[in-house]
Design an enzyme around this catalytic site. Structure first.
Site, PDB file in Angstrom:
ATOM      1  N   PRO A 249      41.659  50.135  25.606  1.00  0.00           N
ATOM      2  CA  PRO A 249      42.841  50.186  24.747  1.00  0.00           C
ATOM      3  C   PRO A 249      44.028  50.758  25.526  1.00  0.00           C
ATOM      4  CG  PRO A 249      41.305  51.935  24.169  1.00  0.00           C
ATOM      5  CD  PRO A 249      40.630  51.072  25.202  1.00  0.00           C
ATOM      6  N   HIS A 250      45.214  50.353  25.147  1.00  0.00           N
ATOM      7  CA  HIS A 250      46.396  50.834  25.856  1.00  0.00           C
ATOM      8  C   HIS A 250      47.620  50.774  24.956  1.00  0.00           C
ATOM      9  CE1 HIS A 250      45.579  46.586  26.721  1.00  0.00           C
ATOM     10  NE2 HIS A 250      46.884  46.404  26.708  1.00  0.00           N
TER      11      HIS A 250
END
Length: 150
Positions: free
Chosen positions: A66-67
């Site tokens: 995730p980012h």
């Protein structure tokens, strides 16, 4: 760019209790806040969740990346979690994840810093031996050492 410089012991979790995707993201974001990288936890979490809503960051092989890009991020950073139990991430291969790397970058970064980090991690994470080493590491120092050559 040196991936190990993005990690802090505050943002490494070796046996994170699983929960929902959002709960895992929030716990990891709290580690980034503790390290001083994230200055507005809620803004950053919302950026990551908005990105997740576009499409899952579960890349397969039991890994998610995730980012988020957010004004709530002071400097580019990375969090690592090895989950105590695999968790559903709606991954590309429909398998649960055990390893999560979460990327945080400041919103004002107009370049593609997060993409460079994402590509560097992805290239290493496709190797089963590297994933096994992450799963067996006994300390935050070992995790930092493992990502040293990325």
């Amino acid at each position: 760019m040196n991936i190990q410089d993005l990690l802090s012991k505050d943002s490494i979790f070796l046996s994170l209790e699983p929960g929902s995707k959002e709960e895992i993201i929030r716990k990891m974001a709290a580690g980034l806040t503790d390290s001083g990288s994230v200055t507005d936890l809620e803004k950053y979490v919302q950026a990551v969740l908005a990105r997740e809503a576009q499409s899952s960051t579960g890349i397969g092989f039991g890994v998610a990346i995730p980012h988020g890009k957010s004004a709530g991020v002071a400097r580019a950073s990375l969090s690592f979690a090895r989950l105590a139990q695999p968790a559903d991430w709606e991954s590309l291969d429909d398998k649960p994840v055990s390893i999560v790397f979460m990327i945080a970058v400041p919103e004002e970064n107009v370049g593609n810093e997060h993409l460079k980090i994402l590509v560097a991690l992805s290239r290493k994470l496709i190797h089963e031996e590297f994933r096994e080493q992450l799963l067996k590491a006994g300390s935050a120092d070992e995790i930092i050492e493992l990502v040293k050559n990325i």
